[in-house]
Design a protein around this motif. Structure first.
Motif, short mmCIF file in Angstrom:
data_model
loop_
_atom_site.label_atom_id
_atom_site.label_comp_id
_atom_site.label_asym_id
_atom_site.label_seq_id
_atom_site.Cartn_x
_atom_site.Cartn_y
_atom_site.Cartn_z
N GLU A 123 23.75 39.60 -11.72
CA GLU A 123 22.59 40.42 -12.02
C GLU A 123 22.73 40.99 -13.42
OE1 GLU A 123 21.20 43.09 -9.06
OE2 GLU A 123 22.09 41.92 -7.45
N GLY A 124 21.65 41.50 -13.96
CA GLY A 124 21.68 42.08 -15.29
C GLY A 124 21.08 41.12 -16.29
N SER A 125 21.61 41.16 -17.49
CA SER A 125 21.10 40.29 -18.55
C SER A 125 22.25 39.52 -19.17
CB SER A 125 20.39 41.12 -19.63
OG SER A 125 19.85 40.27 -20.61
N PRO A 126 22.31 38.22 -18.94
CA PRO A 126 21.31 37.43 -18.22
C PRO A 126 21.51 37.51 -16.71
CG PRO A 126 23.06 35.99 -18.98
CD PRO A 126 23.38 37.38 -19.49
N ALA B 181 21.20 32.69 -11.05
CA ALA B 181 20.96 32.52 -9.61
C ALA B 181 20.80 31.04 -9.29
CB ALA B 181 19.69 33.27 -9.20
N LEU B 182 20.86 30.76 -8.01
CA LEU B 182 20.47 29.46 -7.49
C LEU B 182 19.14 29.66 -6.80
CD1 LEU B 182 23.83 28.42 -5.80
CD2 LEU B 182 22.88 27.50 -7.92
N LEU B 183 18.21 28.74 -7.01
CA LEU B 183 16.95 28.74 -6.29
C LEU B 183 16.88 27.47 -5.46
CD1 LEU B 183 14.37 29.92 -8.98
CD2 LEU B 183 15.50 31.30 -7.23
N ARG B 184 16.50 27.61 -4.19
CA ARG B 184 16.36 26.47 -3.30
C ARG B 184 14.88 26.39 -2.88
NH1 ARG B 184 20.54 26.30 1.41
NH2 ARG B 184 19.50 28.25 1.92
N TYR B 185 14.22 25.31 -3.31
CA TYR B 185 12.82 25.08 -3.00
C TYR B 185 12.70 24.18 -1.79
CZ TYR B 185 11.35 26.60 -7.73
OH TYR B 185 11.10 27.31 -8.88
N GLU B 186 11.88 24.56 -0.82
CA GLU B 186 11.53 23.67 0.28
C GLU B 186 10.60 22.59 -0.27
OE1 GLU B 186 9.68 25.89 3.41
OE2 GLU B 186 11.43 27.18 3.69
N PRO B 187 10.53 21.43 0.37
CA PRO B 187 9.56 20.42 -0.08
C PRO B 187 8.16 21.01 -0.14
CG PRO B 187 11.06 19.45 1.50
CD PRO B 187 11.35 20.93 1.50
N LEU C 112 20.18 25.68 -10.63
CA LEU C 112 20.92 26.79 -11.22
C LEU C 112 20.03 27.31 -12.34
CD1 LEU C 112 23.52 28.49 -11.64
CD2 LEU C 112 24.28 26.69 -13.20
N ILE C 113 19.76 28.60 -12.33
CA ILE C 113 18.80 29.15 -13.30
C ILE C 113 19.38 30.40 -13.94
CG2 ILE C 113 17.61 30.44 -11.48
CD1 ILE C 113 14.98 29.78 -12.99
N GLN C 114 19.09 30.57 -15.22
CA GLN C 114 19.52 31.76 -15.95
C GLN C 114 18.33 32.29 -16.73
OE1 GLN C 114 23.22 31.85 -18.35
NE2 GLN C 114 21.85 32.37 -20.02
N TRP C 115 18.03 33.59 -16.55
CA TRP C 115 16.98 34.25 -17.30
C TRP C 115 17.63 35.28 -18.21
CZ3 TRP C 115 16.94 34.48 -11.85
CH2 TRP C 115 15.94 33.78 -11.19
#
Length: 113
Positions: free
Chosen positions: A34-37, A40-46, A100-103
């Motif tokens: 958490e924080g900057s940056p 996280a991992l995002l898991r999308y369903e179909p 895997l995503i980083q903002w």
């Protein structure tokens, strides 16, 4: 989550043992940092999609499994996507995916909030 997390372990599937929680409709998130940056991992369903949003900072996405698409292209497993500050898009995954995503800064959702 382990103290040290490597890209090699994630690409080999270590994300399968991590704990995900609801994030948006059809999308789950596993927060790594958490924080900057924020990482996280995002898991999308179909068929899941993240609504149109604007990036207030750089976003980096590595597709670990499946594929995702936006107005700029289609990104299969192994794709590295850089979305610069100020970019706007809608993300979807027809087959489902894990990324895997980083903002560097939070995104601003423009619709569907």
């Amino acid at each position: 989550m382990p103290e040290t997390l490597s890209i090699a372990a994630l690409t080999a599937g270590s994300w399968r043992t991590m704990t995900f929680a609801p994030f948006r409709d059809g999308i789950e998130m596993c927060t790594i940092a958490e924080g900057s940056p924020q990482v996280a991992l995002l898991r999308y369903e179909p068929g899941a999609a993240a609504p149109r949003h604007r990036h207030s900072g750089m976003e980096t996405v590595l597709v670990l499994d499946g594929s995702q698409s936006d107005e700029n292209g289609h990104y299969p497993t192994g794709s590295l996507v850089l979305n610069p500050e100020g970019s706007v898009h809608t993300v979807r995954s027809d087959e489902g995916c894990v990324v895997l995503i980083q903002w560097t800064k939070p995104v601003e959702f423009l619709e569907g909030d």
